[in-house]
Design a protein around this motif. Structure first.
Motif, PDB file in Angstrom:
ATOM      1  N   ASP A   1       0.821  -1.212   0.000  1.00 30.78           N
ATOM      2  CA  ASP A   1       0.000   0.000   0.000  1.00 30.78           C
ATOM      3  C   ASP A   1       0.855   1.262   0.000  1.00 30.78           C
ATOM      4  OD1 ASP A   1      -2.365  -1.419  -0.095  1.00 30.78           O
ATOM      5  OD2 ASP A   1      -2.828  -1.169   2.035  1.00 30.78           O
ATOM      6  N   VAL A   2       1.910   1.274   0.786  1.00 30.64           N
ATOM      7  CA  VAL A   2       2.799   2.443   0.833  1.00 30.64           C
ATOM      8  C   VAL A   2       3.488   2.634  -0.519  1.00 30.64           C
ATOM      9  CG1 VAL A   2       4.931   3.360   1.864  1.00 30.64           C
ATOM     10  CG2 VAL A   2       3.113   2.466   3.328  1.00 30.64           C
ATOM     11  N   CYS A   3       3.976   1.551  -1.098  1.00 32.29           N
ATOM     12  CA  CYS A   3       4.622   1.656  -2.412  1.00 32.29           C
ATOM     13  C   CYS A   3       3.649   2.204  -3.450  1.00 32.29           C
ATOM     14  CB  CYS A   3       5.163   0.302  -2.858  1.00 32.29           C
ATOM     15  SG  CYS A   3       6.613  -0.272  -1.958  1.00 32.29           S
ATOM     16  N   LYS A   4       2.444   1.651  -3.493  1.00 32.44           N
ATOM     17  CA  LYS A   4       1.442   2.110  -4.460  1.00 32.44           C
ATOM     18  C   LYS A   4       1.069   3.572  -4.228  1.00 32.44           C
ATOM     19  CE  LYS A   4      -0.542  -2.464  -5.263  1.00 32.44           C
ATOM     20  NZ  LYS A   4      -1.704  -3.351  -5.038  1.00 32.44           N
ATOM     21  N   TRP A   5       0.921   3.961  -2.967  1.00 34.86           N
ATOM     22  CA  TRP A   5       0.547   5.341  -2.660  1.00 34.86           C
ATOM     23  C   TRP A   5       1.622   6.312  -3.128  1.00 34.86           C
ATOM     24  CZ3 TRP A   5       2.719   9.013   0.686  1.00 34.86           C
ATOM     25  CH2 TRP A   5       1.952  10.175   0.862  1.00 34.86           C
ATOM     26  N   ILE A   6       2.885   6.008  -2.820  1.00 38.40           N
ATOM     27  CA  ILE A   6       3.969   6.910  -3.223  1.00 38.40           C
ATOM     28  C   ILE A   6       4.123   6.911  -4.745  1.00 38.40           C
ATOM     29  CG2 ILE A   6       6.439   7.415  -3.075  1.00 38.40           C
ATOM     30  CD1 ILE A   6       6.343   6.251  -0.204  1.00 38.40           C
ATOM     31  N   LEU A   7       4.026   5.748  -5.369  1.00 35.76           N
ATOM     32  CA  LEU A   7       4.100   5.714  -6.831  1.00 35.76           C
ATOM     33  C   LEU A   7       2.990   6.562  -7.447  1.00 35.76           C
ATOM     34  CD1 LEU A   7       5.026   1.967  -7.356  1.00 35.76           C
ATOM     35  CD2 LEU A   7       6.463   3.937  -7.931  1.00 35.76           C
TER      36      LEU A   7
ATOM     37  N   GLN B   1       1.495   9.152  -6.018  1.00 40.92           N
ATOM     38  CA  GLN B   1       1.841  10.540  -5.729  1.00 40.92           C
ATOM     39  C   GLN B   1       2.934  11.060  -6.665  1.00 40.92           C
ATOM     40  OE1 GLN B   1       0.448  12.725  -3.237  1.00 40.92           O
ATOM     41  NE2 GLN B   1      -1.086  11.116  -3.484  1.00 40.92           N
ATOM     42  N   ALA B   2       3.836  10.179  -7.060  1.00 39.67           N
ATOM     43  CA  ALA B   2       4.942  10.551  -7.947  1.00 39.67           C
ATOM     44  C   ALA B   2       4.532  10.540  -9.417  1.00 39.67           C
ATOM     45  CB  ALA B   2       6.120   9.602  -7.728  1.00 39.67           C
ATOM     46  N   GLY B   3       3.286  10.121  -9.699  1.00 37.65           N
ATOM     47  CA  GLY B   3       2.822  10.082 -11.077  1.00 37.65           C
ATOM     48  C   GLY B   3       3.328   8.872 -11.839  1.00 37.65           C
ATOM     49  N   GLU B   4       3.793   7.873 -11.120  1.00 39.07           N
ATOM     50  CA  GLU B   4       4.280   6.637 -11.753  1.00 39.07           C
ATOM     51  C   GLU B   4       3.135   5.639 -11.857  1.00 39.07           C
ATOM     52  OE1 GLU B   4       7.415   6.208 -12.913  1.00 39.07           O
ATOM     53  OE2 GLU B   4       7.834   8.276 -12.316  1.00 39.07           O
ATOM     54  N   THR B   5       3.280   4.720 -12.779  1.00 37.62           N
ATOM     55  CA  THR B   5       2.243   3.710 -12.977  1.00 37.62           C
ATOM     56  C   THR B   5       2.697   2.370 -12.424  1.00 37.62           C
ATOM     57  OG1 THR B   5       3.068   3.213 -15.177  1.00 37.62           O
ATOM     58  CG2 THR B   5       1.307   4.837 -15.023  1.00 37.62           C
ATOM     59  N   TRP B   6       1.708   1.553 -12.110  1.00 41.44           N
ATOM     60  CA  TRP B   6       1.957   0.194 -11.634  1.00 41.44           C
ATOM     61  C   TRP B   6       0.778  -0.657 -12.077  1.00 41.44           C
ATOM     62  CZ3 TRP B   6      -1.950  -1.030  -8.182  1.00 41.44           C
ATOM     63  CH2 TRP B   6      -2.579   0.058  -7.546  1.00 41.44           C
ATOM     64  N   GLN B   7       1.013  -1.952 -12.114  1.00 37.93           N
ATOM     65  CA  GLN B   7      -0.006  -2.897 -12.534  1.00 37.93           C
ATOM     66  C   GLN B   7      -0.623  -3.558 -11.307  1.00 37.93           C
ATOM     67  OE1 GLN B   7      -0.828  -3.405 -15.783  1.00 37.93           O
ATOM     68  NE2 GLN B   7       0.672  -1.841 -16.346  1.00 37.93           N
TER      69      GLN B   7
ATOM     70  N   ALA C   1      12.074   2.270  -5.590  1.00 34.99           N
ATOM     71  CA  ALA C   1      13.487   2.535  -5.310  1.00 34.99           C
ATOM     72  C   ALA C   1      14.101   3.415  -6.392  1.00 34.99           C
ATOM     73  CB  ALA C   1      14.258   1.224  -5.170  1.00 34.99           C
ATOM     74  N   LYS C   2      13.664   3.239  -7.631  1.00 37.20           N
ATOM     75  CA  LYS C   2      14.155   4.094  -8.713  1.00 37.20           C
ATOM     76  C   LYS C   2      13.671   5.524  -8.516  1.00 37.20           C
ATOM     77  CE  LYS C   2      14.560   0.555 -12.260  1.00 37.20           C
ATOM     78  NZ  LYS C   2      14.076   0.068 -13.561  1.00 37.20           N
ATOM     79  N   VAL C   3      12.383   5.668  -8.191  1.00 38.11           N
ATOM     80  CA  VAL C   3      11.804   6.997  -7.999  1.00 38.11           C
ATOM     81  C   VAL C   3      12.483   7.735  -6.838  1.00 38.11           C
ATOM     82  CG1 VAL C   3       9.696   8.218  -7.288  1.00 38.11           C
ATOM     83  CG2 VAL C   3       9.564   6.381  -8.980  1.00 38.11           C
TER      84      VAL C   3
ATOM     85  N   VAL D   1       8.018   6.714   3.398  1.00 36.79           N
ATOM     86  CA  VAL D   1       7.212   7.940   3.433  1.00 36.79           C
ATOM     87  C   VAL D   1       8.102   9.136   3.766  1.00 36.79           C
ATOM     88  CG1 VAL D   1       5.348   9.135   4.641  1.00 36.79           C
ATOM     89  CG2 VAL D   1       5.043   6.755   3.938  1.00 36.79           C
ATOM     90  N   ALA D   2       9.000   8.995   4.728  1.00 40.10           N
ATOM     91  CA  ALA D   2       9.904  10.099   5.093  1.00 40.10           C
ATOM     92  C   ALA D   2      10.805  10.472   3.916  1.00 40.10           C
ATOM     93  CB  ALA D   2      10.742   9.717   6.316  1.00 40.10           C
ATOM     94  N   THR D   3      11.274   9.474   3.173  1.00 41.35           N
ATOM     95  CA  THR D   3      12.119   9.740   2.005  1.00 41.35           C
ATOM     96  C   THR D   3      11.318  10.452   0.924  1.00 41.35           C
ATOM     97  OG1 THR D   3      13.486   7.813   2.506  1.00 41.35           O
ATOM     98  CG2 THR D   3      13.618   8.681   0.266  1.00 41.35           C
ATOM     99  N   TRP D   4      10.087  10.023   0.695  1.00 40.68           N
ATOM    100  CA  TRP D   4       9.217  10.695  -0.277  1.00 40.68           C
ATOM    101  C   TRP D   4       9.005  12.154   0.121  1.00 40.68           C
ATOM    102  CZ3 TRP D   4       7.648  11.518  -4.808  1.00 40.68           C
ATOM    103  CH2 TRP D   4       6.472  12.208  -5.077  1.00 40.68           C
ATOM    104  N   GLU D   5       8.706  12.386   1.388  1.00 42.98           N
ATOM    105  CA  GLU D   5       8.499  13.760   1.863  1.00 42.98           C
ATOM    106  C   GLU D   5       9.771  14.596   1.683  1.00 42.98           C
ATOM    107  OE1 GLU D   5       5.645  15.193   2.786  1.00 42.98           O
ATOM    108  OE2 GLU D   5       4.574  13.310   2.448  1.00 42.98           O
ATOM    109  N   ALA D   6      10.927  14.028   1.960  1.00 46.81           N
ATOM    110  CA  ALA D   6      12.200  14.747   1.791  1.00 46.81           C
ATOM    111  C   ALA D   6      12.460  15.055   0.322  1.00 46.81           C
ATOM    112  CB  ALA D   6      13.348  13.930   2.376  1.00 46.81           C
ATOM    113  N   ARG D   7      12.161  14.109  -0.553  1.00 48.10           N
ATOM    114  CA  ARG D   7      12.365  14.337  -1.992  1.00 48.10           C
ATOM    115  C   ARG D   7      11.450  15.449  -2.495  1.00 48.10           C
ATOM    116  NH1 ARG D   7      16.307  11.724  -0.974  1.00 48.10           N
ATOM    117  NH2 ARG D   7      16.865   9.702  -1.830  1.00 48.10           N
ATOM    118  N   LYS D   8      10.199  15.479  -1.996  1.00 47.04           N
ATOM    119  CA  LYS D   8       9.285  16.554  -2.390  1.00 47.04           C
ATOM    120  C   LYS D   8       9.815  17.896  -1.911  1.00 47.04           C
ATOM    121  CE  LYS D   8       5.296  15.600  -0.793  1.00 47.04           C
ATOM    122  NZ  LYS D   8       3.893  15.416  -0.442  1.00 47.04           N
TER     123      LYS D   8
END
Length: 129
Positions: A8-14, A16-22, A35-37, A102-109
């Motif tokens: 769920d966390v991976c999907k949520w951040i993806l 938020q980042a505008g990335e797609t997943w199946q 990890a790439k994002v 989540v902390a890394t995503w927030e820092a990247r933003k």
């Protein structure tokens, strides 16, 4: 539950980042995309200590994703019987990884200067299967 939390966390951040997943993407696939994002792949770093830590994190996520001991799978005739401490370890590792992601995503933003993400404009997200 540990695997579901990380998925769920991976999907949520993806999203938020505008990335797609199946829908069929399992946890290891989702984590590699994320990890790439977030630039969390061991090869994204030059310091050996970061390579080791991030490689270990990737191993933890892949192990949690491969867990076949949960209630979501058929026990079969020779089911391993994890002790409560094993479940607690899995949940704590998943929680620590989820918090870190989540902390890394927030820092990247924040590093990006507060730019809006594609997801906030209604784009990105899950691809149809």
């Amino acid at each position: 539950m540990a695997r579901t939390l990380l998925e769920d966390v991976c999907k949520w951040i993806l999203d938020q980042a505008g990335e797609t997943w199946q829908e069929a993407d399992d946890l290891p696939v989702l984590y590699r995309k994320l990890a790439k994002v977030l630039k969390l792949a061991p090869d994204d770093h030059t310091e050996q200590v970061f390579k080791q830590i991030l490689g270990s994190c990737q191993s933890v996520v892949e192990s949690l994703g491969a867990n076949k001991l949960s209630n979501a799978h058929s026990p079969g005739p020779k089911r391993a019987r994890p002790q409560p401490r094993h479940a607690e370890l899995a949940v704590n590792l998943a929680g620590a990884m989820a918090t870190f992601l989540v902390a890394t995503w927030e820092a990247r933003k924040s590093d990006a200067g507060g730019q809006t993400t594609p997801a906030s404009s209604g784009k990105g997200g899950k691809k149809s299967a």
